[in-house]
Design a protein around this motif. Structure first.
Motif, mmCIF file in Angstrom:
data_model
loop_
_atom_site.group_PDB
_atom_site.id
_atom_site.type_symbol
_atom_site.label_atom_id
_atom_site.label_comp_id
_atom_site.label_asym_id
_atom_site.label_seq_id
_atom_site.Cartn_x
_atom_site.Cartn_y
_atom_site.Cartn_z
ATOM 1 N N ASP A 10 36.602 -16.305 36.640
ATOM 2 C CA ASP A 10 37.693 -16.069 36.260
ATOM 3 C C ASP A 10 38.978 -17.450 35.856
ATOM 4 O OD1 ASP A 10 40.463 -13.276 37.685
ATOM 5 O OD2 ASP A 10 40.662 -15.406 36.369
ATOM 6 N N TYR A 11 39.024 -17.149 35.040
ATOM 7 C CA TYR A 11 40.016 -18.123 34.104
ATOM 8 C C TYR A 11 41.418 -18.600 34.558
ATOM 9 C CZ TYR A 11 42.772 -21.331 31.207
ATOM 10 O OH TYR A 11 44.103 -22.146 30.306
ATOM 11 N N THR A 12 42.585 -17.249 34.930
ATOM 12 C CA THR A 12 43.368 -17.285 35.610
ATOM 13 C C THR A 12 43.823 -17.637 37.111
ATOM 14 O OG1 THR A 12 44.262 -15.293 34.077
ATOM 15 C CG2 THR A 12 45.951 -16.239 36.276
ATOM 16 N N LEU A 13 42.624 -17.295 37.384
ATOM 17 C CA LEU A 13 42.184 -17.573 39.039
ATOM 18 C C LEU A 13 42.036 -18.765 39.016
ATOM 19 C CD1 LEU A 13 42.932 -16.685 42.011
ATOM 20 C CD2 LEU A 13 40.636 -16.211 42.007
ATOM 21 N N ARG A 14 41.070 -19.353 38.472
ATOM 22 C CA ARG A 14 40.435 -21.076 38.719
ATOM 23 C C ARG A 14 41.559 -22.003 38.380
ATOM 24 N NH1 ARG A 14 36.527 -20.756 34.993
ATOM 25 N NH2 ARG A 14 37.544 -21.606 33.776
ATOM 26 N N THR A 15 42.381 -21.600 37.395
ATOM 27 C CA THR A 15 43.368 -22.246 36.897
ATOM 28 C C THR A 15 44.795 -22.245 38.197
ATOM 29 O OG1 THR A 15 43.291 -21.478 34.297
ATOM 30 C CG2 THR A 15 45.720 -22.611 34.779
ATOM 31 N N PHE A 133 61.638 -18.592 42.529
ATOM 32 C CA PHE A 133 60.611 -17.788 43.574
ATOM 33 C C PHE A 133 58.986 -18.776 42.956
ATOM 34 C CE2 PHE A 133 63.704 -15.265 44.305
ATOM 35 C CZ PHE A 133 64.149 -15.312 45.745
ATOM 36 N N GLY A 134 59.493 -19.267 41.814
ATOM 37 C CA GLY A 134 58.263 -19.556 41.572
ATOM 38 C C GLY A 134 57.203 -18.827 40.236
ATOM 39 N N GLN A 135 56.117 -18.888 39.733
ATOM 40 C CA GLN A 135 55.552 -17.824 39.447
ATOM 41 C C GLN A 135 54.403 -18.358 38.862
ATOM 42 O OE1 GLN A 135 56.535 -15.916 35.531
ATOM 43 N NE2 GLN A 135 55.641 -13.910 36.407
ATOM 44 N N ALA A 136 53.286 -18.423 39.516
ATOM 45 C CA ALA A 136 52.016 -19.062 39.899
ATOM 46 C C ALA A 136 51.089 -18.512 38.964
ATOM 47 C CB ALA A 136 50.859 -19.315 41.336
ATOM 48 N N ALA A 137 51.143 -17.028 38.689
ATOM 49 C CA ALA A 137 50.482 -16.930 37.776
ATOM 50 C C ALA A 137 50.418 -17.329 36.404
ATOM 51 C CB ALA A 137 50.497 -14.949 38.517
ATOM 52 N N ALA A 138 51.408 -17.594 36.065
ATOM 53 C CA ALA A 138 51.673 -18.436 34.623
ATOM 54 C C ALA A 138 51.492 -19.273 34.767
ATOM 55 C CB ALA A 138 53.248 -17.860 34.651
ATOM 56 N N LEU A 139 50.557 -20.167 34.917
ATOM 57 C CA LEU A 139 50.177 -21.412 35.425
ATOM 58 C C LEU A 139 49.009 -21.487 34.187
ATOM 59 C CD1 LEU A 139 49.293 -22.989 38.159
ATOM 60 C CD2 LEU A 139 51.599 -23.787 36.400
ATOM 61 N N VAL A 140 49.251 -21.767 32.993
ATOM 62 C CA VAL A 140 48.610 -22.170 32.164
ATOM 63 C C VAL A 140 47.046 -23.679 32.362
ATOM 64 C CG1 VAL A 140 48.727 -20.608 30.303
ATOM 65 C CG2 VAL A 140 49.794 -23.119 30.194
ATOM 66 N N GLN A 141 45.892 -23.998 31.784
ATOM 67 C CA GLN A 141 45.508 -24.874 31.939
ATOM 68 C C GLN A 141 46.191 -26.357 31.097
ATOM 69 O OE1 GLN A 141 41.966 -24.599 29.528
ATOM 70 N NE2 GLN A 141 40.794 -25.654 31.004
ATOM 71 N N ARG A 142 47.396 -26.363 30.214
ATOM 72 C CA ARG A 142 47.918 -27.423 30.144
ATOM 73 C C ARG A 142 48.919 -27.780 30.972
ATOM 74 N NH1 ARG A 142 51.658 -26.222 25.680
ATOM 75 N NH2 ARG A 142 52.926 -24.961 26.654
ATOM 76 N N ASP A 143 49.437 -26.608 31.685
ATOM 77 C CA ASP A 143 50.432 -27.197 33.316
ATOM 78 C C ASP A 143 49.793 -27.522 34.551
ATOM 79 O OD1 ASP A 143 52.192 -25.868 31.808
ATOM 80 O OD2 ASP A 143 51.191 -23.905 32.032
ATOM 81 N N VAL A 144 48.362 -27.375 34.328
ATOM 82 C CA VAL A 144 47.563 -27.695 35.478
ATOM 83 C C VAL A 144 47.088 -29.546 35.370
ATOM 84 C CG1 VAL A 144 45.101 -28.137 36.640
ATOM 85 C CG2 VAL A 144 46.527 -25.463 36.688
ATOM 86 N N MET A 145 46.914 -29.158 33.680
ATOM 87 C CA MET A 145 46.700 -31.081 33.127
ATOM 88 C C MET A 145 47.609 -31.853 33.040
ATOM 89 S SD MET A 145 44.060 -30.971 32.644
ATOM 90 C CE MET A 145 43.467 -32.508 31.867
ATOM 91 N N VAL A 146 49.464 -30.982 33.411
ATOM 92 C CA VAL A 146 50.113 -31.763 33.880
ATOM 93 C C VAL A 146 50.624 -31.610 35.148
ATOM 94 C CG1 VAL A 146 53.386 -31.917 33.629
ATOM 95 C CG2 VAL A 146 51.493 -30.919 31.482
#
Lengths: 378, 249
Positions: A10-15, A133-146
């Protein structure tokens, strides 16, 4: 192993899991220093202070790009931290009060701006309040790179300045006499702290971010007495909570990621406080109970010995009632006397009377030698 | 004359209230100097202002003829034991090694050489077998000796010690006295904030009597007298005069 295939496929979960883990590592390890410098609440103040920065960055640029908002958050968080330091230094307001004031003033201002933005006739504004409250589910790969980039930079700084950060955390004045620019180092560490916090806001939110700083470090402190191990352990706890929170919220419907991460790290804290060797509550209770038992045994033993030494033989028997009166710290003597009997230190002569065995006399003498300096006070 | 420590016009104020007023202090090389005075007299502040840890309103400090800022590596500081958190996760050897951080400079990590030096300093205070001990498990006297070892490892020419005798056991007190004497024998200069007037004549060559202003300073036999003690401690001198008269006889 189902979760494993989930995270693999799962891409989303992995991210989300990767981002949360990186965040946990960064916040957890820096949190170790914050905890030791008694600045645990500074993280709370900084994250709350970041909120108006996010709003202002959006108002000025109209952009919701994470880097833009993070920059705004960082500037505001840094300003908050600087104001706290300045107020503490220049006024009679104490550090904890200054923290409370800045936290609520900045946060209040941030909420006002956020409400204003939401009322704007512009469809683009939606979603800014997810920083609350944060929204981790909205994280995309670019955010993870940051997060990865900034987190790695922070790690490198921590390794490079390890000795200096340890010095200012343990004894800043002494460090100053060695010629280190203590105030500069302090500002630098606070700066890293601000950055670590703001990169987590998108995932965990301003309200709960301070838990990511304090909790892993507080838990890690329970397990070790070495700074290096403590920081590594805090990073591991942070990572485990991040991944755990991501997976749990990914598998259970309507479970938000940020708060779940915080719940997991809190559970780690509770377990650590209870069960860590040496510092854990359970361990301490057991140790105290053992020490108390030994103390009672020794006290009654010495009492018996004292009584007997007023007579011709060291095993002269005495009544339990006399011992009850004598023992000031040990409470009723009966249970302790039976314990002495099982240890082979005393024996019961009849219903009321007890005397020391040969082994008991020996032990009593050694207790008196070591604890009373060889003399008995009457 | 070239003094080990030459302080001129040192003045410190907290919110307009003077804590130290116009202090001049000249200390010759190779002496043990005690700074005594009542609580709040500014003893700790004097040391901290000399070391630049407290902002001074006025004043200059020369160490062996040069400004303190150029002489840091020749000056060692032993802060009050209670000034740090002894529950910090580290061990004895690590704390002593901190004394070498200045020499190491930025980024460099302590290695084998530093370990050997730290162990040697620990041996000087009789603590070598405690090297791997957690600092949270030390007694007050042992904590003090660790702090002394951390200063010794700096191998400085001038030492400032803040209340090293505060609340220590007899063994530690003896160890500190021996240490002070060995430092003097090696030509080092030691300034000690001290609270026990009884032991001043026995432990020290020189004494400075301080109460915001300098009352007197000089060789113990010249200035450690009833008149100066009275001026320093004000009315609370019943014990002081008894002490001074005993000392005069």
């Amino acid at each position: 192993m189902e979760w494993f295939t989930d995270i693999y496929l799962d891409y989303t979960l992995r991210t989300v899991a990767l981002g949360s883990a990186l965040l946990g590592i960064t916040a957890g390890s820096l949190g170790g220093f914050a905890l030791l410098r008694r600045q645990s609440l500074l993280g709370d103040a900084i994250s709350h202070a970041a909120l108006p920065g996010i709003a202002i960055a959006f108002l000025l640029t109209g952009s919701k790009a994470p880097l833009v908002l993070i920059l705004g958050a960082a500037l505001a968080g840094w300003l908050g931290a600087a104001l706290i330091a300045s107020v503490t230094l220049r006024t009679r307001i104490k550090y904890d009060s200054a923290l409370g004031i800045m936290l609520s003033v900045f946060f209040g201002f941030g909420l006002v701006l956020l409400t204003y933005i939401q009322k704007m006739p512009d469809a683009n504004q939606a979603g800014l309040d997810s920083y609350l409250f944060g929204q981790a589910a909205a994280l995309v790969q670019r955010d993870v790179m940051v997060i990865l980039g900034i987190g790695s930079a922070i790690m490198v700084m921590m390794v490079l300045f390890w000795k200096e950060f340890k010095l200012i955390s343990f004894d800043a004045d002494f460090g100053a006499t060695l010629g280190f620019p203590i105030h500069g180092l302090d500002r630098f560490l606070t700066g890293l702290f601000v950055i670590a916090i703001v990169i987590g806001l998108q995932t965990v939110g301003v309200v709960l971010m301070s838990a990511m700083i304090i909790a892993p470090a507080a838990a890690a402190r329970q397990w070790t007495d070495r700074l290096g191990r403590m920081i590594v352990l805090a990073a591991i706890f942070g990572a485990v909570s991040g991944v755990g929170g991501a997976i749990t919220s990914g598998r259970v419907a309507n479970l938000p990621t940020g708060p779940t991460i915080v719940l997991i790290v809190s559970a780690i804290v509770v377990i650590s406080l209870l069960f860590a060797p040496n510092r854990g509550l359970v361990f301490r209770r057991v140790r105290e109970w053992k020490a108390g038992k030994n103390l009672r045994v020794d006290a009654v033993l010495v009492d018996l010995y004292t009584l007997a030494s007023q007579h011709s033989s060291k095993d002269y028997p005495h009544s339990q009632r006399v011992l009850d009166v004598m023992s000031t710290i040990s409470g009723p003597a009966k249970r302790t006397l039976h314990l002495l009997e099982t240890l082979g230190l005393a024996r019961q002569i009849d219903a009321q009377n007890w005397s020391l065995t040969g082994k008991g006399v020996e032990r009593a003498q050694s207790v008196i030698d070591s604890q009373y300096g060889g003399k008995l006070s009457q | 004359m070239d003094y080990a420590i030459d302080v001129r016009d040192m003045t410190v104020a907290y919110r307009e209230k003077p804590v130290l007023w116009d202090i001049d202090l000249q200390v010759p090389t190779g002496v043990l100097l005690a700074i005594v005075g009542p609580n709040g007299a500014g003893k700790t502040t004097l040391i901290k202002s000399i070391l630049g840890l407290v902002k001074s309103a006025a004043g200059s400090v020369l160490i062996h003829g040069r400004p303190y800022s150029e002489q840091r590596s020749n000056v060692a500081y032993v802060p009050q034991r209670g000034s740090v958190d002894w529950d910090f996760p580290t061990n004895v050897l690590d704390v002593v090694t901190m004394g070498l951080y200045g020499k190491l400079g930025w980024f460099k990590r302590p290695g084998k050489t530093e370990r050997v030096e730290a162990l040697r300093a620990l041996a000087q205070v009789g603590m070598e077998e405690f090297a791997d001990r957690q600092i949270s498990q030390l007694s007050g006297g042992q904590q003090q000796r660790v702090f002394l070892a951390r200063a010794l490892v700096q191998d400085a020419r001038v030492y400032f010690m803040d209340e090293p005798f505060q609340g220590v056991d007899a063994t530690t007190e003896r160890a500190i006295v021996d240490l002070l004497q060995s430092l003097r024998e090696r030509g080092r200069t030691v300034v000690v904030v001290h609270h026990d007037l009884q032991t001043v004549p026995e432990y020290f060559d020189r004494v400075m009597l301080l109460n915001v202003r300098k009352i007197a300073s000089g060789p113990v036999r010249d200035v450690f007298n009833e008149e100066n003690l009275r001026a320093t401690y004000g009315g609370r001198v019943a014990f002081v005069s008894a002490l001074a008269s005993k000392d005069d006889s």
